[in-house]
Motif scaffolding. Structure first.
Motif, PDB file in Angstrom:
ATOM      1  N   ALA A 125      -6.345  -3.753  -2.336  1.00 45.30           N
ATOM      2  CA  ALA A 125      -7.577  -3.395  -3.039  1.00 45.30           C
ATOM      3  C   ALA A 125      -8.801  -3.838  -2.251  1.00 45.30           C
ATOM      4  N   MET A 126      -8.634  -4.852  -1.412  1.00 41.58           N
ATOM      5  CA  MET A 126      -9.730  -5.363  -0.590  1.00 41.58           C
ATOM      6  C   MET A 126      -9.780  -4.703   0.793  1.00 41.58           C
ATOM      7  N   GLY A 127      -8.940  -3.703   1.003  1.00 40.64           N
ATOM      8  CA  GLY A 127      -9.028  -2.934   2.245  1.00 40.64           C
ATOM      9  C   GLY A 127      -7.977  -3.239   3.286  1.00 40.64           C
ATOM     10  N   GLN A 128      -7.061  -4.173   3.015  1.00 42.74           N
ATOM     11  CA  GLN A 128      -5.998  -4.449   3.991  1.00 42.74           C
ATOM     12  C   GLN A 128      -5.058  -3.254   4.090  1.00 42.74           C
ATOM     13  N   ARG A 129      -4.694  -2.865   5.306  1.00 41.43           N
ATOM     14  CA  ARG A 129      -3.824  -1.719   5.514  1.00 41.43           C
ATOM     15  C   ARG A 129      -2.363  -2.112   5.292  1.00 41.43           C
ATOM     16  N   PRO A 130      -1.566  -1.220   4.695  1.00 42.14           N
ATOM     17  CA  PRO A 130      -0.140  -1.523   4.507  1.00 42.14           C
ATOM     18  C   PRO A 130       0.591  -1.653   5.843  1.00 42.14           C
ATOM     19  N   ILE A 131       1.695  -2.405   5.817  1.00 39.01           N
ATOM     20  CA  ILE A 131       2.565  -2.494   6.988  1.00 39.01           C
ATOM     21  C   ILE A 131       3.341  -1.178   7.096  1.00 39.01           C
ATOM     22  N   THR A 132       3.200  -0.501   8.222  1.00 42.60           N
ATOM     23  CA  THR A 132       3.751   0.853   8.380  1.00 42.60           C
ATOM     24  C   THR A 132       5.247   0.896   8.110  1.00 42.60           C
ATOM     25  N   PHE A 133       5.994  -0.032   8.692  1.00 42.47           N
ATOM     26  CA  PHE A 133       7.451   0.016   8.592  1.00 42.47           C
ATOM     27  C   PHE A 133       7.913  -0.122   7.141  1.00 42.47           C
ATOM     28  N   LEU A 134       7.284  -1.012   6.401  1.00 36.67           N
ATOM     29  CA  LEU A 134       7.663  -1.194   4.999  1.00 36.67           C
ATOM     30  C   LEU A 134       7.450   0.103   4.220  1.00 36.67           C
ATOM     31  N   ARG A 135       6.300   0.734   4.412  1.00 40.39           N
ATOM     32  CA  ARG A 135       6.008   1.969   3.690  1.00 40.39           C
ATOM     33  C   ARG A 135       6.947   3.096   4.122  1.00 40.39           C
ATOM     34  N   GLN A 136       7.313   3.121   5.401  1.00 42.04           N
ATOM     35  CA  GLN A 136       8.233   4.164   5.875  1.00 42.04           C
ATOM     36  C   GLN A 136       9.592   4.052   5.176  1.00 42.04           C
ATOM     37  N   VAL A 137      10.119   2.843   5.094  1.00 40.58           N
ATOM     38  CA  VAL A 137      11.436   2.658   4.484  1.00 40.58           C
ATOM     39  C   VAL A 137      11.393   3.006   2.997  1.00 40.58           C
TER      40      VAL A 137
END
Length: 539
Positions: free
Chosen positions: A116-128
């Motif tokens: 919510a404060m603008g930190q980007r998600p970790i790509t690998f976690l979102r991919q899985v």
């Protein structure tokens, strides 16, 4: 014909007529001819008043009221989403309506919600998680093979190979195996048994569940739960809901919020006069205080728990968030093992972790786990029974937790991007921790201890006596009054220290350090300007 009387002679028709009139509808009466076409029937004001009166009599009192509700629920308070946050929501609505304020947005620095404060998600976690959610993507060349392999393994552990199925109440077996492997790696080879791992709906669910099974007795034998002050309000809320006894022990603010065993002993001995203290809660790294406990401190706490026969709860959700030089995270499980079999085979310990904090910041997935060791075999069965009542934690959250404990390793396709993203988040948090500490300590009337870990500052603020008197006139705690003024004049939403607990006569607020660096600088400058004006106004 009159109140409660119908020409048909039927009382039920009188009530039906009254209800229709009160709602502004034409009543249907067997003694009145239906109009040939739809029209408006004119009724006298006296007839309408009678109808409304009858309708009021027909409604009954509510079963559930503030007087009849569960008193333990009424006693629950949760400052992180309390009155100050409700006020922030009202101000946001006013801004959207175009109502002028001395600011253009509300900055919600009250809660550790990284994305919510603008930190980007970790790509690998979102991919899985994406692959698990929509398995057709497994055929897509857009996803790396290491992500696909993890997704396939998770799906094989799901009923019908679907993330939409229930899991076992304790969690998906292969994910619990991955959690056990992670703990062994983290703790330098200390053994971990998947059967002692319970996947949970965030760490909060695990903490509340363990407390629920621990609380018993009545009167002076009622369970006492020792919690740090300042504390995370989950603990006081859960204790209130369970009608247990809150036993406060104070962290040493003068010594960077250190935990002193002499203070634990004072607290325990005093509590024995009115309850049965049998649970000791530790938050490491600290929330809201940000301290990281030394190995010696943890050893002292474990010895104290062993000596006094206390069940240990170790809240370790910020274990990846350590910033200060010379500080290192030590798990209670590891230190307990290294203290020898007399301790390791006897001290009952539940430790907790989550997807919500660390470098991940995946609060919305509600993923977490607890490891519980030295539990009585019969109690283990009772714990599983209690967990089965809520069926299972969210399976998507379990999948997210799996990636936290089973990330890419050197040699895998996604490793370089993963490690780059992880280190970027943690390095950025370390910069913001130091920035926050330094800027606060330049403001007259504000003192901030070093932010060794976690993701919050908990500065002490000086509040003049005139402001304290005005706060009393508004029936507010002085730091609530301060934080409300800060919100109304700057749009910055922080949580008063009274919501976490603090020593009598001291005042604080908790503020997250999660906003982007440039926004954080603006926020800190606004707090500085506000505080100086506040001191001038109430001097």
């Amino acid at each position: 014909k009159g109140p409660g009387v119908c020409r048909s002679g039927r009382k039920d028709m009188a009530l039906r007529c009254a209800a229709s009139l009160a709602a502004g509808r034409q009543p249907r009466c067997p003694r009145l001819p239906r109009p040939a076409r739809e029209g408006t029937v004119r009724w006298s004001s006296a007839a309408k008043a009678s109808a409304v009166k009858i309708n009021e009599k027909a409604s009954r009192e509510k079963i559930l009221t503030l007087e009849s509700m569960n008193p333990q629920v009424k006693a629950v308070e949760y400052a992180v989403r309390g009155p100050i946050v409700l006020k922030a929501g009202e101000i946001e609505k006013e801004l959207r309506k175009g109502i002028k304020k001395p600011f253009t947005e509300v900055i919600k620095a009250n809660i550790g919600d990284a994305h919510a404060m603008g930190q980007r998600p970790i790509t690998f976690l979102r991919q899985v998680v994406a692959l698990c959610t929509y398995p057709n993507l497994l055929d897509s060349p857009s996803f790396p093979e290491d992500a696909k392999n993890r997704a396939r393994r998770i799906l094989q552990g799901c009923g019908g190979n679907s993330l939409g199925s229930y899991s076992a109440s304790q969690g998906i077996n292969c994910i619990r195996e991955d959690v056990a492997s992670y703990i062994e790696r983290r703790d330098g080879g200390v053994p971990a048994d998947p059967d002692n791992i319970y996947l949970t709906t965030g760490a909060s669910d695990g903490i509340a569940t363990i407390l629920k099974i621990l609380v018993s007795g009545g009167g002076k034998s009622r369970t006492g739960v020792m919690i740090p002050i300042p504390q995370y309000p989950l603990y006081s809320a859960a204790i209130s809901e369970l009608d247990a006894i809150q036993v406060n022990y104070y962290l040493d603010e003068e010594n960077c919020w250190a935990l002193d065993v002499n203070e634990l002993r004072r607290s325990l001995n005093e509590a024995k006069a009115y309850c049965n203290p049998k649970v000791l809660c530790i938050i490491n790294p600290g929330n809201p205080t940000g301290q990281v406990q030394s190995r010696k401190c943890i050893e002292d706490v474990i010895h104290f728990a062993w000596e006094e026969k206390l069940f240990l709860l170790a809240d370790e959700v910020y274990q990846d968030n350590v910033y200060s030089e010379g500080c290192q995270f030590h798990s209670f499980k590891k230190i307990l093992y290294e203290m020898g079999p007399e301790y390791y085979n006897n001290v009952e310990l539940a430790s907790f972790h989550s997807t919500s904090k660390g470098y991940m910041g995946e609060c919305g997935y509600r993923g977490g786990y607890m490891e519980v060791i030295n539990l009585h075999p019969e109690i283990k069965g009772q714990l599983v029974k209690l967990l089965s009542v809520r069926l299972c934690p969210p399976v998507s959250g379990q999948a997210a937790m799996d990636i936290v404990v089973n990330p890419p390793v050197p040699g895998e396709e996604s490793y370089s991007q993963f490690i780059k993203e992880k280190e970027s988040v943690l390095n950025n948090l370390a910069i913001k921790a130091k920035l926050t500490e330094d800027m606060f300590n330049k403001v007259p009337g504000i003192h901030c201890n070093p932010l060794q870990g976690a993701m919050y500052a908990f500065p002490q603020i000086f509040i003049p006596s005139k402001a304290i008197e005005e706060a009393k006139a508004h029936k507010m705690a002085p730091d609530m009054f301060y934080c409300m003024k800060l919100l109304e004049e700057t749009g910055i939403c922080v949580v008063p220290g009274s919501g976490f607990g603090q020593r009598e006569g001291s005042y604080h607020f908790r503020m997250t350090i999660l906003p982007p660096v440039e926004k954080l600088k603006i926020l800190l400058e606004k707090v500085k300007d506000f505080h100086i004006k506040f001191l001038e106004k109430y001097a």
